[in-house]
Write an enzyme that holds these catalytic residues in place. Structure first.
Site, mmCIF file in Angstrom:
data_model
loop_
_atom_site.group_PDB
_atom_site.id
_atom_site.type_symbol
_atom_site.label_atom_id
_atom_site.label_comp_id
_atom_site.label_asym_id
_atom_site.label_seq_id
_atom_site.Cartn_x
_atom_site.Cartn_y
_atom_site.Cartn_z
ATOM 1 N N ALA A 43 0.827 -1.207 0.000
ATOM 2 C CA ALA A 43 0.000 0.000 0.000
ATOM 3 C C ALA A 43 0.865 1.262 0.000
ATOM 4 O O ALA A 43 0.363 2.354 -0.261
ATOM 5 C CB ALA A 43 -0.916 0.012 1.217
ATOM 6 N N ARG A 55 -23.342 -4.121 17.074
ATOM 7 C CA ARG A 55 -24.454 -3.931 18.008
ATOM 8 C C ARG A 55 -24.027 -4.194 19.444
ATOM 9 O O ARG A 55 -24.357 -3.439 20.344
ATOM 10 C CB ARG A 55 -25.599 -4.882 17.638
ATOM 11 C CG ARG A 55 -26.510 -4.307 16.590
ATOM 12 C CD ARG A 55 -27.613 -5.261 16.251
ATOM 13 N NE ARG A 55 -27.081 -6.524 15.744
ATOM 14 C CZ ARG A 55 -27.633 -7.224 14.767
ATOM 15 N NH1 ARG A 55 -28.750 -6.807 14.216
ATOM 16 N NH2 ARG A 55 -27.099 -8.353 14.356
ATOM 17 N N VAL A 143 -19.152 -9.111 -4.805
ATOM 18 C CA VAL A 143 -19.409 -10.112 -5.851
ATOM 19 C C VAL A 143 -18.386 -11.240 -5.752
ATOM 20 O O VAL A 143 -17.183 -11.003 -5.855
ATOM 21 C CB VAL A 143 -19.327 -9.492 -7.263
ATOM 22 C CG1 VAL A 143 -19.668 -10.535 -8.319
ATOM 23 C CG2 VAL A 143 -20.232 -8.291 -7.388
ATOM 24 N N GLY A 145 -17.150 -13.092 -3.368
ATOM 25 C CA GLY A 145 -16.220 -13.170 -2.233
ATOM 26 C C GLY A 145 -14.779 -12.849 -2.571
ATOM 27 O O GLY A 145 -14.447 -11.720 -2.904
ATOM 28 N N GLY A 198 -24.099 -24.661 8.430
ATOM 29 C CA GLY A 198 -23.745 -23.246 8.295
ATOM 30 C C GLY A 198 -23.529 -22.804 6.851
ATOM 31 O O GLY A 198 -23.064 -21.680 6.606
ATOM 32 N N LYS A 216 -25.620 -9.813 -7.443
ATOM 33 C CA LYS A 216 -24.235 -9.838 -7.916
ATOM 34 C C LYS A 216 -24.177 -9.698 -9.437
ATOM 35 O O LYS A 216 -23.307 -9.017 -9.982
ATOM 36 C CB LYS A 216 -23.560 -11.140 -7.471
ATOM 37 C CG LYS A 216 -23.466 -11.275 -5.952
ATOM 38 C CD LYS A 216 -23.106 -12.696 -5.569
ATOM 39 C CE LYS A 216 -23.079 -12.894 -4.070
ATOM 40 N NZ LYS A 216 -23.013 -14.312 -3.680
HETATM 41 N N1 LIG Z 1 -20.128 -13.775 5.196
HETATM 42 C C1 LIG Z 1 -19.642 -13.829 3.967
HETATM 43 O O1 LIG Z 1 -18.988 -14.792 3.597
HETATM 44 C C2 LIG Z 1 -19.856 -12.681 3.011
HETATM 45 C C3 LIG Z 1 -19.311 -12.763 1.719
HETATM 46 C C4 LIG Z 1 -19.452 -11.682 0.846
HETATM 47 C C5 LIG Z 1 -20.163 -10.567 1.249
HETATM 48 N N2 LIG Z 1 -20.710 -10.538 2.506
HETATM 49 C C6 LIG Z 1 -21.430 -9.318 2.901
HETATM 50 O O2 LIG Z 1 -20.726 -8.714 3.970
HETATM 51 C C7 LIG Z 1 -21.639 -8.057 4.823
HETATM 52 C C8 LIG Z 1 -21.461 -8.565 6.240
HETATM 53 O O3 LIG Z 1 -21.705 -9.952 6.248
HETATM 54 P P1 LIG Z 1 -21.320 -10.875 7.509
HETATM 55 O O4 LIG Z 1 -21.449 -12.273 7.019
HETATM 56 O O5 LIG Z 1 -20.039 -10.449 8.118
HETATM 57 O O6 LIG Z 1 -22.543 -10.554 8.480
HETATM 58 P P2 LIG Z 1 -22.658 -10.866 10.027
HETATM 59 O O7 LIG Z 1 -21.703 -11.931 10.437
HETATM 60 O O8 LIG Z 1 -24.095 -11.036 10.322
HETATM 61 O O9 LIG Z 1 -22.153 -9.502 10.704
HETATM 62 C C9 LIG Z 1 -22.886 -8.317 10.646
HETATM 63 C C10 LIG Z 1 -22.307 -7.332 11.628
HETATM 64 O O10 LIG Z 1 -23.055 -6.114 11.554
HETATM 65 C C11 LIG Z 1 -23.390 -5.710 12.867
HETATM 66 N N3 LIG Z 1 -24.658 -4.967 12.813
HETATM 67 C C12 LIG Z 1 -25.835 -5.383 12.313
HETATM 68 N N4 LIG Z 1 -26.755 -4.414 12.463
HETATM 69 C C13 LIG Z 1 -26.142 -3.382 13.058
HETATM 70 C C14 LIG Z 1 -26.539 -2.107 13.493
HETATM 71 N N5 LIG Z 1 -27.803 -1.705 13.327
HETATM 72 N N6 LIG Z 1 -25.619 -1.313 14.070
HETATM 73 C C15 LIG Z 1 -24.352 -1.715 14.260
HETATM 74 N N7 LIG Z 1 -23.904 -2.914 13.845
HETATM 75 C C16 LIG Z 1 -24.785 -3.741 13.288
HETATM 76 C C17 LIG Z 1 -23.507 -6.971 13.695
HETATM 77 O O11 LIG Z 1 -23.294 -6.644 15.054
HETATM 78 P P3 LIG Z 1 -23.305 -7.779 16.222
HETATM 79 O O12 LIG Z 1 -22.184 -8.705 15.883
HETATM 80 O O13 LIG Z 1 -23.035 -7.026 17.471
HETATM 81 O O14 LIG Z 1 -24.639 -8.425 16.164
HETATM 82 C C18 LIG Z 1 -22.391 -7.808 13.090
HETATM 83 O O15 LIG Z 1 -21.167 -7.553 13.719
HETATM 84 C C19 LIG Z 1 -23.039 -8.293 4.213
HETATM 85 O O16 LIG Z 1 -23.367 -7.240 3.348
HETATM 86 C C20 LIG Z 1 -22.823 -9.560 3.408
HETATM 87 O O17 LIG Z 1 -23.741 -9.680 2.344
HETATM 88 C C21 LIG Z 1 -20.561 -11.558 3.386
#
Ligand SMILES: NC(=O)c1ccc[n+]([C@@H]2O[C@H](COP(=O)([O-])OP(=O)(O)OC[C@H]3O[C@@H](n4cnc5c(N)ncnc54)[C@H](OP(=O)(O)O)[C@@H]3O)[C@@H](O)[C@H]2O)c1
Length: 445
Positions: A43, A55, A143, A145, A198, A216
């Site tokens: 970087a 949260r 898109v 991952g 999961g 996507k």
């Molecule tokens: N998981 C994957 O493999 C993957 C792949 C590609 C893209 N994505 C995208 O990445 C994003 C996150 O996915 P993730 O899988 O990491 O989701 P996740 O595990 O459910 O984590 C979501 C996080 O957001 C926090 N959150 C939710 N509502 C909130 C609010 N109102 N205020 C503050 N914090 C809040 C949650 O807090 P708490 O932990 O305290 O509940 C949690 O830490 C999504 O857009 C998803 O589509 C995910």
């Protein structure tokens, strides 16, 4: 060859805030810790976390975030003086994720997001906001991952006119279909297993109905064809109607079944669809199993390109998020700019109308569930004849099940899609059919 680090130490660190400390957010912290020196070298400066938000502050996330400032209200991250770039890793097309993203860009901060739903719905207006503020907006992780396909299409194929972009964009569906293939089990059983392991959410609707893949695809099509994002016109069919018997029939015919997202532009119209397709066993996408994703892009000079890898998971997704950060660290506030989010400024993106595929030619697999009685086959083949559908092969399952139903499967010769649609219209209301027929197109070689 070692990486050049001409400006190492010369530039101040790039300071980031992370909203969302779930799978992806925690993965980003782990990656920044693990590859700290390599990232700083590439970087041209260090990348440092200033503040985080989620949260529940007390939740154990497997990473130490107590060393960073905490904000209960994540939108407060957008206006902190010690933040250059905000990472939106929360999710949801609207709500807090969108409010934070707008606030960050409004404050002139860079925005990196993994949120495909938000970019599919609001990507254009966010890109306009980013342009107006001269702020970078990047979404590689949204898109496929860990696969660098946004960068691949934005930069790698930028000299080409793309003829089409298609692929396997939803790991949950791909896992379910490949498990059905491997075990012979039916959809509901494999979905329940996937939820236990999961691989599928408690509410799997977005995945199994094809909506996640459609998000996507709309993003990829915009980048690949230099078009305005048009999620609303993606024609989407999920995998719920695919049965173990279809997978077995496809196998006997030399195919596997995959949920394919595809986009192309013909005569100025954009066709975007997500639907389960038969994929010939010698097609590169047929070997894409389990939660893997793959994207094929066909360029007029590059030829066919195949991008393949993990479509989700903390490591691969964090890899894509941090790659975006490294891009920003290299140029943002350093006299340069990171380029338009959708490959060209929003005003230059083409407003392509949605294509009507009725006259497109394709081969298809058709499956009918019918009463086991004489004359049924003749009724189906008559409808095919009257609609001008030419049958290449036809298989009738030997014996009826306990309900006296049999499956009739056929493969059509190439013909206009409207002919198959017409044949199904002719059979509508027929007392011979015990369930809605299934049509699965055959992906061209
Ligand atoms: N998981 C994957 O493999 C993957 C792949 C590609 C893209 N994505 C995208 O990445 C994003 C996150 O996915 P993730 O899988 O990491 O989701 P996740 O595990 O459910 O984590 C979501 C996080 O957001 C926090 N959150 C939710 N509502 C909130 C609010 N109102 N205020 C503050 N914090 C809040 C949650 O807090 P708490 O932990 O305290 O509940 C949690 O830490 C999504 O857009 C998803 O589509 C995910």
């Amino acid at each position: 060859m070692s990486d050049p680090s001409p400006a190492s130490g010369a530039l101040p660190p790039l300071r980031i805030a992370i909203a969302g400390l779930g799978t992806v957010g925690a993965g980003v912290i782990r990656l920044l810790d693990t590859n700290r020196e390599l990232i700083a070298a590439r970087a041209g400066r260090a990348i440092e976390v200033s503040a985080v938000s989620a949260r529940d502050r007390a939740k154990d996330r497997g990473v130490n975030h107590e060393r960073f400032s905490w904000e209960d209200d994540m939108t407060a991250l957008a206006t902190r003086a010690d933040v250059d770039v905000v990472l939106e890793l929360v999710g949801g097309s609207d709500g807090p994720a969108l409010a934070l993203s707008r606030a960050a860009l409004d404050a002139g901060k860079g925005l990196v997001t993994a949120n495909k739903a938000m970019i599919a719905h609001h990507g254009l207006s966010l890109a306009e906001q980013a342009e107006a503020k001269g702020a970078p907006l990047k979404f590689e992780a949204a898109v496929a991952g860990g696969i660098p396909v946004v960068k691949g299409l934005r930069e790698g194929t930028s000299a080409n006119a793309l003829t089409k972009v298609y692929g396997i964009l939803n790991g949950t569906c791909n896992y379910i279909l490949s498990e059905m293939e491997a075990t012979g089990a039916d959809f509901a059983e494999v979905l329940a297993d996937a939820q236990r392991l999961g691989y599928a959410e408690a509410d799997p609707t977005f995945d199994i109905e094809g909506i996640d893949a459609a998000h996507k695809l709309a993003i990829l099509a915009a980048i690949g064809f230099g078009a305005r994002v048009d999620f609303a016109s993606v024609r989407t069919t999920g995998i719920v109607a695919v049965r173990a018997a279809d997978i077995a029939q496809a196998d006997a015919l030399g195919f596997v079944i995959r949920l394919i997202a595809e986009a192309d532009v013909q005569e100025g119209s954009l066709l975007q669809r997500v639907r389960p397709c038969l994929v010939a066993k010698d097609h590169p996408l047929s070997g894409v199993d389990g939660p893997t994703n793959a994207v094929v892009a066909e360029g007029n000079f590059s030829g066919r390109l195949l991008f393949q890898g993990a479509g989700a998971g903390d490591g691969p997704t964090a890899s894509a998020v941090v790659a975006d950060l490294i891009d920003i660290a290299r140029v943002f506030e350093n006299g340069g700019e990171v380029g338009a989010p959708f490959s060209m400024p929003v005003a230059q993106l083409a407003a392509l109308g949605p294509a009507d595929p009725a006259n497109r030619l394709e081969r298809a697999y058709l499956r009918f569930t019918v009463n086991d009685r004489p004359g049924v086959l003749a009724e189906i083949t008559a409808a095919m004849r009257d609609a001008d559908v030419s049958i290449e092969s036809l298989i009738q399952q030997g014996r009826g099940n306990a309900d006296g139903e049999v499956l009739v499967a056929m493969v059509t010769h190439e013909g206009p899609e409207r002919s198959v649609a017409r044949a199904l219209e002719l059979l509508e209301g027929s007392e011979s059919l015990t369930a809605a027929p299934l049509v699965l197109p055959i992906l061209p070689a």
